[in-house]
Design an enzyme around this catalytic site. Structure first.
Site, PDB file in Angstrom:
ATOM      1  N   ALA A  83       0.834  -1.205   0.000  1.00  0.00           N
ATOM      2  CA  ALA A  83       0.000   0.000   0.000  1.00  0.00           C
ATOM      3  C   ALA A  83       0.867   1.252   0.000  1.00  0.00           C
ATOM      4  O   ALA A  83       1.991   1.248   0.504  1.00  0.00           O
ATOM      5  CB  ALA A  83      -0.931   0.009   1.220  1.00  0.00           C
ATOM      6  N   ASP A  84       0.322   2.300  -0.566  1.00  0.00           N
ATOM      7  CA  ASP A  84       0.994   3.595  -0.566  1.00  0.00           C
ATOM      8  C   ASP A  84      -0.067   4.687  -0.571  1.00  0.00           C
ATOM      9  O   ASP A  84      -1.072   4.576  -1.287  1.00  0.00           O
ATOM     10  CB  ASP A  84       1.908   3.743  -1.793  1.00  0.00           C
ATOM     11  CG  ASP A  84       2.854   4.919  -1.647  1.00  0.00           C
ATOM     12  OD1 ASP A  84       3.861   4.771  -0.936  1.00  0.00           O
ATOM     13  OD2 ASP A  84       2.574   5.989  -2.224  1.00  0.00           O
TER      14      ASP A  84
END
Length: 213
Positions: A83-84
């Site tokens: 995730a970012d």
């Protein structure tokens, strides 16, 4: 969720860990150290590129044996969650602040304005022989109240902004400056939990991108 599918979080974010725990998942944390440099400037493409890079990095390391692990703990099959998250104002990405002045300027630019928070998520599923990848993003609209110089200085004095995308934490003291949100609150925290849940659950029901051959 099928009991024999292990979950690996390719992130050291305490907020993402809290969200997965909130959903009742048991998981293993393996933090990716992959290079996060990218020339991509479009927010949704930026977060999807980096989330996929992180998830594939951990998956490849597990497949190559670079990470040693007990099959009882991780084993096959498994799904890696990368995730970012970024904040974008007028489509300009605002990452974590470089220093005090950068954090001040970021908060000053967000004050009284509406911005977007993008979180890219990549689910990399590996069953021992085949890898499947499902990468997506969610966007949440956040509006701030106007902020005075004194309020920004006070908030900076708490040190909360300095490890946060956009220089604020909606789940912390930064919440007092948020006038409204449109979309998934958890997405702003760092993980669109409901979307992740349904995408992972598709593995158990045989539907969705990861479950299809």
């Amino acid at each position: 969720m099928k009991d024999d599918i292990r979950i690996i979080l390719a992130s050291g974010s305490p907020r993402r860990r809290e969200l997965l725990s909130q959903a009742g998942y048991e998981y293993t944390v393996m933090v990716s150290d992959v290079d996060e440099y990218t020339e991509t400037l479009i927010p949704k493409d930026y977060v999807m590129e980096l989330s996929e890079r992180k998830a594939k990095d951990i998956c490849n390391k597990l497949m190559s044996g670079e990470f040693e692990f007990e099959k009882a703990e991780v084993g096959y099959p498994f799904v890696v969650i990368g995730a970012d998250t970024v904040v974008a104002l007028n489509n300009r990405i605002l990452g974590k602040p470089l220093d005090y002045d950068d954090a001040y300027n970021t908060l000053n630019s967000l004050a009284g304005q509406t911005h977007n928070v993008y979180t890219g998520v990549s689910l990399v599923y590996y069953n021992g022989s085949n890898m499947k990848v499902n990468t997506f993003y969610e966007c949440t609209e956040v509006t701030f109240y106007p902020m005075t110089h004194e309020e920004i200085v006070w908030y900076l004095s708490t040190n909360e902004p300095f490890d946060k995308a956009g220089s604020y934490g909606i789940q912390g003291l930064g919440a007092k400056f948020v006038k409204s949100i449109k979309g998934d609150y958890n997405n702003v925290v760092g993980l669109p939990l409901a979307r992740v849940y349904h995408e992972i659950e598709s593995l158990a029901t045989g539907t969705g991108p990861l479950a299809k051959n």
